[in-house]
Design a protein around this motif. Structure first.
Motif, PDB file in Angstrom:
ATOM      1  N   ASP A 138      -3.797  -3.671  -5.193  1.00 40.12           N
ATOM      2  CA  ASP A 138      -3.655  -2.440  -4.988  1.00 40.12           C
ATOM      3  C   ASP A 138      -4.964  -2.046  -4.007  1.00 40.12           C
TER       4      ASP A 138
ATOM      5  N   LYS B 133       3.895   1.539  -1.306  1.00 41.94           N
ATOM      6  CA  LYS B 133       4.778   1.270  -2.201  1.00 41.94           C
ATOM      7  C   LYS B 133       6.093   1.138  -1.666  1.00 41.94           C
TER       8      LYS B 133
ATOM      9  N   ARG C 222       0.803  -1.036  -0.017  1.00 39.91           N
ATOM     10  CA  ARG C 222      -0.018   0.052  -0.078  1.00 39.91           C
ATOM     11  C   ARG C 222       0.794   1.201  -0.086  1.00 39.91           C
TER      12      ARG C 222
END
Length: 263
Positions: A184, A151, A149
């Protein structure tokens, strides 16, 4: 209790089974942690990862110390435990500072058990371990959704790969999304698809060594109002439908073992 904790940490265990038999029954354990043993399957999970009392282990994101409580005394005499932590002396209003302080309180309350644990202070927004070929086993439990989440997942996997000795193991336990889920979107609910996790780890250089269903839960429908946190132990909805969620139990989780190739 302190005398028993000291005895646990000073013992030289002949095997992981012997260590965990003693440690799981230890009076040092937080009562609510004992209640989760039936969901978390600690002995089976750690045996699957290949833990022995003589290994050097890095635990990423220990949280409130559920696994640390077991790993520290198991490794205290013949092995080594390192845990990541955010800076407990960071900005007073930063959540990362709270997490660092929480872990510090946990470790400091029982020096008999935790004084030999090395704390690796990391920047939660850019975690660097400062280790290279020093660790036998890296474990990351129920944390990959947050890393994805934010990155940070490729960076974390790269750091884990560097930290491990050739032939070392990355052990992953992660809430498992439905196979066709968008990573995602599912990460916002606390879940990731298994194939996605495997692909990410392999892209970092790891080789999949095995899968275990020891932490699987077919009752988990993965479609709750507050994501995985609707289920125990969090029970985000409080008493609303509590019996329903307690009957489901903790999440369906993948348990994966990756190896850093020797060449």
């Amino acid at each position: 209790m302190h005398a028993e904790a000291k005895k646990l940490a000073e013992a030289k265990y002949a095997s992981l089974d012997a260590a965990l038999k003693a440690v799981l029954a230890g009076k040092h354990r937080v009562p609510k942690n004992l209640e989760r043993d039936k969901y978390r399957h600690p002995t089976e999970t750690l045996k699957f990862f290949g833990l022995t009392p003589k290994l050097t282990v890095l635990e990423y994101g220990p949280g409130e110390g559920w696994w640390t409580e077991l790993l520290a005394p198991t490794l205290a005499t013949q092995g080594k435990l390192l845990v990541t932590t955010t800076d407990p002396k960071g900005p007073a209003d930063a959540r990362s500072t709270f997490y660092g302080q929480r872990l510090a309180r946990f470790l400091d309350r029982s020096p008999e058990l935790y004084s030999k644990v090395d704390r690796i202070v990391i920047d939660g927004k850019n975690p660097k371990f400062g280790l290279e070929n020093k660790v036998d086993l890296v474990i990351v439990m129920r944390s990959l959704h947050g890393l994805h989440r934010d990155k940070l997942l490729p960076g974390f996997l790269g750091e884990a790969f560097k930290a491990l000795k050739p032939g070392g193991v990355l052990g992953i336990e992660q809430h498992r999304a439905k196979a066709d889920a968008d990573p995602d979107k599912s990460a916002e609910q606390g879940y990731l698809p298994e194939a996605f996790v495997i692909k990410q780890a392999e892209a970092a250089g790891f080789k999949l060594e095995g899968k275990s269903e020891v932490n699987a839960n077919p009752k988990d429908t993965k479609d709750y109002p507050e994501g995985v946190w609707t289920l125990p132990p969090t029970l985000e909805l409080g008493d609303k439908d509590k019996d329903k969620y307690m009957a489901i139990g903790e999440s369906d989780r993948m348990t994966l073992k990756f190896v850093k190739p020797k060449k």
